[in-house]
Scaffold this active site. Structure first.
Site, PDB file in Angstrom:
ATOM      1  N   ASP A  65     -90.980 -13.785 -14.846  1.00 25.40           N
ATOM      2  CA  ASP A  65     -90.256 -15.046 -15.042  1.00 25.40           C
ATOM      3  C   ASP A  65     -90.651 -15.573 -16.424  1.00 25.40           C
ATOM      4  O   ASP A  65     -91.684 -15.173 -16.970  1.00 25.40           O
ATOM      5  CB  ASP A  65     -90.614 -16.072 -13.956  1.00 25.40           C
ATOM      6  N   ILE A  66     -89.863 -16.489 -16.944  1.00 23.76           N
ATOM      7  CA  ILE A  66     -90.173 -17.064 -18.260  1.00 23.76           C
ATOM      8  C   ILE A  66     -91.377 -17.994 -18.156  1.00 23.76           C
ATOM      9  O   ILE A  66     -92.052 -18.260 -19.144  1.00 23.76           O
ATOM     10  CB  ILE A  66     -88.951 -17.783 -18.859  1.00 23.76           C
ATOM     11  N   GLY A  72     -87.892 -18.347  -9.043  1.00 20.90           N
ATOM     12  CA  GLY A  72     -86.870 -19.302  -8.619  1.00 20.90           C
ATOM     13  C   GLY A  72     -86.675 -19.355  -7.113  1.00 20.90           C
ATOM     14  O   GLY A  72     -87.429 -18.750  -6.343  1.00 20.90           O
ATOM     15  N   GLN A  73     -85.624 -20.082  -6.715  1.00 17.73           N
ATOM     16  CA  GLN A  73     -85.366 -20.305  -5.283  1.00 17.73           C
ATOM     17  C   GLN A  73     -85.161 -18.975  -4.547  1.00 17.73           C
ATOM     18  O   GLN A  73     -85.743 -18.743  -3.489  1.00 17.73           O
ATOM     19  CB  GLN A  73     -84.121 -21.191  -5.109  1.00 17.73           C
ATOM     20  N   TYR A 123     -70.648 -22.067 -15.745  1.00 13.49           N
ATOM     21  CA  TYR A 123     -71.357 -21.174 -14.828  1.00 13.49           C
ATOM     22  C   TYR A 123     -70.384 -20.173 -14.191  1.00 13.49           C
ATOM     23  O   TYR A 123     -70.626 -18.963 -14.177  1.00 13.49           O
ATOM     24  CB  TYR A 123     -72.017 -22.032 -13.748  1.00 13.49           C
ATOM     25  N   ASP A 125     -89.135 -13.307 -20.886  1.00 11.98           N
ATOM     26  CA  ASP A 125     -87.886 -13.987 -21.189  1.00 11.98           C
ATOM     27  C   ASP A 125     -86.791 -12.919 -21.083  1.00 11.98           C
ATOM     28  O   ASP A 125     -86.813 -11.944 -21.837  1.00 11.98           O
ATOM     29  CB  ASP A 125     -87.964 -14.569 -22.612  1.00 11.98           C
TER      30      ASP A 125
END
Ligand SMILES: NC(=O)c1ccc[n+]([C@@H]2O[C@H](COP(=O)([O-])OP(=O)(O)OC[C@H]3O[C@@H](n4cnc5c(N)ncnc54)[C@H](O)[C@@H]3O)[C@@H](O)[C@H]2O)c1
Length: 320
Positions: free
Chosen positions: A34-35, A11-12, A142, A52
């Site tokens: 990562d998935i 990710g970022q 979130y 996962d």
């Protein structure tokens, strides 16, 4: 020896954190997971496995196989996406964290990093210089998951002595990996559009002030917190962390200083309500006092570096 497992490494934040951790601890000591397997990413230059984060059994296997003793747990569903898929967002954010905490207890993990967010704050919290212990009444799925996650981290520290450390990141600005569905994504998108099209339509209103941070500062804050003397840390939920704060109008003006013809228009969508529920700026007194936190990037420096780095090649990637 420090042996690290990172979840959500593609990710970022994960992409840049993986690079930084490999540089610091040695490529062979950092397992990125990562998935999904990212394409053309530096993350797969070293050890990489598909994982996962909801699969505790597989996570346990990697912890044992790679003799892991530190975990950086980054996989999550971000604010804007989680509003579209509330139950999925809650399940991913909560259950994956509980997997990490429980496995840390069972497998004797020495240190855990888990990011929280300014989204833990909602109605009733101070908008300006929101303090560490302001009321937490998050308005988003979130934010609820981050607020509950902070309490779980504190619980595992108090009850089992797990050394979990956490930061409430503001919106993060970077160019190496694109953001993944947050409310502050506009502050990255705008640079790509400014370079490619000289115009941008912002999904937030022009005066919406939010706390932000350049990725280099966020990575440095993470490494500094993880290396800090354990006895100096009083916050075991999550530390407030401050970089800069600005409005879309101020960012547009900053870009216009370098690209004179840049035009900004506004078409607020559902993300406006999320942004309005958050503080506009953060007081990070405890981070400053307990582990000497100090950001290096102001708005001008961020704009200069982003416009320099968003090369035409990156613009092409963005539009693919
Ligand atoms: N980027 C920000 O501005 C920001 C701000 C505050 C907090 N945070 C927090 O930092 C962490 C990382 O954020 P990010 O911006 O890098 O997010 P991102 O969306 O860019 O990356 C998340 C990664 O998790 C992976 N993932 C999704 N489901 C998974 C699963 N079930 N198992 C394993 N991996 C899975 C995705 O493939 C993705 O690579 C998150 O906890 C986020 O809440 C980010």
């Amino acid at each position: 020896m420090t042996r690290i497992l990172i979840t959500g490494a593609a990710g970022q934040i994960g992409t840049e954190l993986t690079i930084a951790l490999r540089k610091k601890y040695g490529a062979k000591n950092v397992l990125a997971t990562d998935i999904k397997e990212p394409k053309d990413s530096p993350v797969t230059d070293g050890a990489f496995e598909l994982l996962d984060a909801l699969d505790a059994k597989q996570m346990c296997k990697y912890i044992r196989d790679y003799k892991i003793n530190h975990i950086y747990h980054l996989s999550a569903m971000l604010s804007a996406t989680a509003e579209q898929y509330p139950r999925k967002g809650w399940d991913l954010n909560m259950l994956s964290l509980l997997n990490v905490l429980e496995l840390s207890r069972e497998e004797g993990i020495k240190r855990v990093f888990w990011p929280s967010s300014i989204a833990v704050f909602g109605k009733g919290a101070k908008k300006v210089k929101c303090e560490q212990y302001e009321v937490q009444k998050p308005a988003t799925v979130y934010g609820i998951s981050k607020s509950a996650g902070e309490l779980w981290c504190n619980y595992y520290f108090e009850k089992y002595g797990i050394d979990v450390r956490s930061l409430r990141y503001p919106g993060l600005i970077s160019y190496k990996t694109l953001p993944g569905g947050g409310t502050t994504d506009y502050a990255v998108d705008i640079f790509f559009k400014a370079v490619a099209e000289r115009k941008y339509t912002c999904y937030l209103k022009e005066g919406t002030r939010l706390p932000m941070m350049y990725m280099d500062d966020a990575i440095r804050a993470t490494l500094e917190l993880m290396e800090a003397n354990k006895n100096k840390l009083s916050v075991r939920t999550s530390y407030n962390l401050s970089g800069v704060d600005f409005t879309p109008a101020a960012l547009a003006a900053s870009i216009r200083e370098r690209i004179g013809e840049f035009e900004m228009s506004y078409a607020p969508d559902f993300r406006q309500a999320i942004a309005e529920s958050w503080p506009g700026s953060i007081d990070d007194y405890y981070a400053q006092k307990e582990w000497n936190w100090k950001p290096k990037y102001n708005l001008e420096r961020i704009t200069k570096e982003m416009l320099t780095e968003v090369s035409s090649q990156r613009v092409n990637e963005y539009y693919l």
